[in-house]
Design an enzyme around this catalytic site. Structure first.
Site, PDB file in Angstrom:
ATOM      1  N   SER A 297       0.790  -1.163   0.056  1.00 30.63           N
ATOM      2  CA  SER A 297      -0.021   0.003   0.045  1.00 30.63           C
ATOM      3  C   SER A 297       0.872   1.539   0.086  1.00 30.63           C
ATOM      4  O   SER A 297       2.223   1.153   0.480  1.00 30.63           O
ATOM      5  CB  SER A 297      -0.942  -0.039   1.259  1.00 30.63           C
ATOM      6  OG  SER A 297      -1.494   1.255   1.431  1.00 30.63           O
TER       7      SER A 297
ATOM      8  N   TYR B  88      -2.096  -1.186  10.518  1.00 32.78           N
ATOM      9  CA  TYR B  88      -2.143  -1.447   8.900  1.00 32.78           C
ATOM     10  C   TYR B  88      -1.055  -1.180   7.940  1.00 32.78           C
ATOM     11  O   TYR B  88      -0.344  -2.004   7.318  1.00 32.78           O
ATOM     12  CB  TYR B  88      -3.748  -0.801   8.422  1.00 32.78           C
ATOM     13  CG  TYR B  88      -3.732  -0.962   6.992  1.00 32.78           C
ATOM     14  CD1 TYR B  88      -4.373  -2.188   6.398  1.00 32.78           C
ATOM     15  CD2 TYR B  88      -3.380   0.069   5.856  1.00 32.78           C
ATOM     16  CE1 TYR B  88      -4.503  -2.176   5.119  1.00 32.78           C
ATOM     17  CE2 TYR B  88      -3.749  -0.132   4.689  1.00 32.78           C
ATOM     18  CZ  TYR B  88      -3.998  -1.155   4.203  1.00 32.78           C
ATOM     19  OH  TYR B  88      -4.372  -1.268   2.771  1.00 32.78           O
TER      20      TYR B  88
END
Length: 284
Positions: free
Chosen positions: A176, A189
């Protein structure tokens, strides 16, 4: 002030349902010009029921691959993905289960090989995220769940798939943009996504001697079920407004990166990360 890019909406269940989104993400790859780059191969894709995973599954089918999609419990979304794959004349096996469970990961790989006789591509894509305003709000339960789903699962699935991927297999991991720029509300995350970058680079060096290429994709703000399932209505409505293109990306715009890394076009690449992120310059 961030601009509105989407209708206000929220979902209460992770990792979210594509069927409940307005507008629906563009993930059917309708305008994708296939060239048979994966003809006769088999791919296993986690999180393949919706969003980026669905778009990758359909793109791979268009390129000639049979597809195994692994999902948590989003049966309606998974059935739609299977319909789209089968509409391209390819076979699709949908498997429901928790990839944080090592035993399930082994069974998923076994089912894939039993169904299609081979496994050529592993796409480690599924993830969950739980925003918190402070590190003090992240419980041990949340921390363990986030790491188990987002990075431990990649070890489990890769270990199970590795013997079948030798001599030509490819692994594509989803990291990401948060691995590179950070995210104050997604500490755990973003940490798993950073771990995925390190995992990709390290595994790529270890796997080359077995003929396996390992790369990753680091999407920016893409319109997937994870967004309304993670954020409140206001933040969801502003998704993608901070990147140079001033909009969220669509899964259809990300899936070609996964095709490239899975086919021979990227034969001289391993340990690399592609960045479909709306124009944000990321060093790494």
């Amino acid at each position: 002030m961030p601009e509105q890019t989407l209708p206000r909406q929220h979902q209460d269940h992770q990792p979210g349902s594509e069927a409940a989104m307005t507008p629906r993400p563009q993930s059917a790859m309708r305008d994708y010009p296939a060239a048979g780059k994966l003809r006769g191969q088999t791919a296993l894709i986690t999180g393949g029921d919706s969003g980026i995973g669905r778009a990758v599954a359909v793109a791979y089918a268009k390129e000639g691959a049979d597809v195994v999609i692994v999902y948590l419990d989003e049966t309606q979304d998974a059935q739609e993905t299977r319909r789209l794959v089968e509409a391209e004349g390819r076979r699709c096996l949908a498997l429901a289960g928790d990839i944080a469970d090592q035993a399930f990961c082994r069974k998923a790989v076994e089912h894939a090989v039993e169904a299609f006789g081979r496994l050529d591509i592993l796409v480690n894509n599924a993830a969950q995220q739980y925003p918190q305003d402070s590190i003090l709000d992240i419980t041990r339960q949340q921390l363990e769940k986030t790491f188990a789903t987002n990075i431990f699962s990649m070890f489990y699935l890769t270990q199970a798939a590795y013997p079948y991927l030798k001599n030509g297999g490819r692994i594509v991991n989803t990291t990401s943009i948060t691995a590179y720029r950070g995210s104050p509300q997604l500490l755990d995350y973003a940490s798993t996504k950073g771990a995925i970058v390190a995992f990709t680079r390290s595994l790529s060096q270890a796997a080359l001697e077995d003929g396996i290429r390992v790369n990753a994709v680091a999407p920016g703000p893409i319109w997937t079920p994870l967004i309304p399932a993670s954020f409140d209505e206001e933040r969801t409505s502003q998704h993608g407004s901070s990147v140079p293109m001033k909009r969220p990306g669509q899964p259809d715009e990300v899936a070609p990166s996964y095709v490239f890394l899975a086919c021979d076009d990227s034969s001289y690449m391993s340990g690399q990360v592609l960045h479909p992120n709306g124009g944000e310059v990321i060093n790494g």
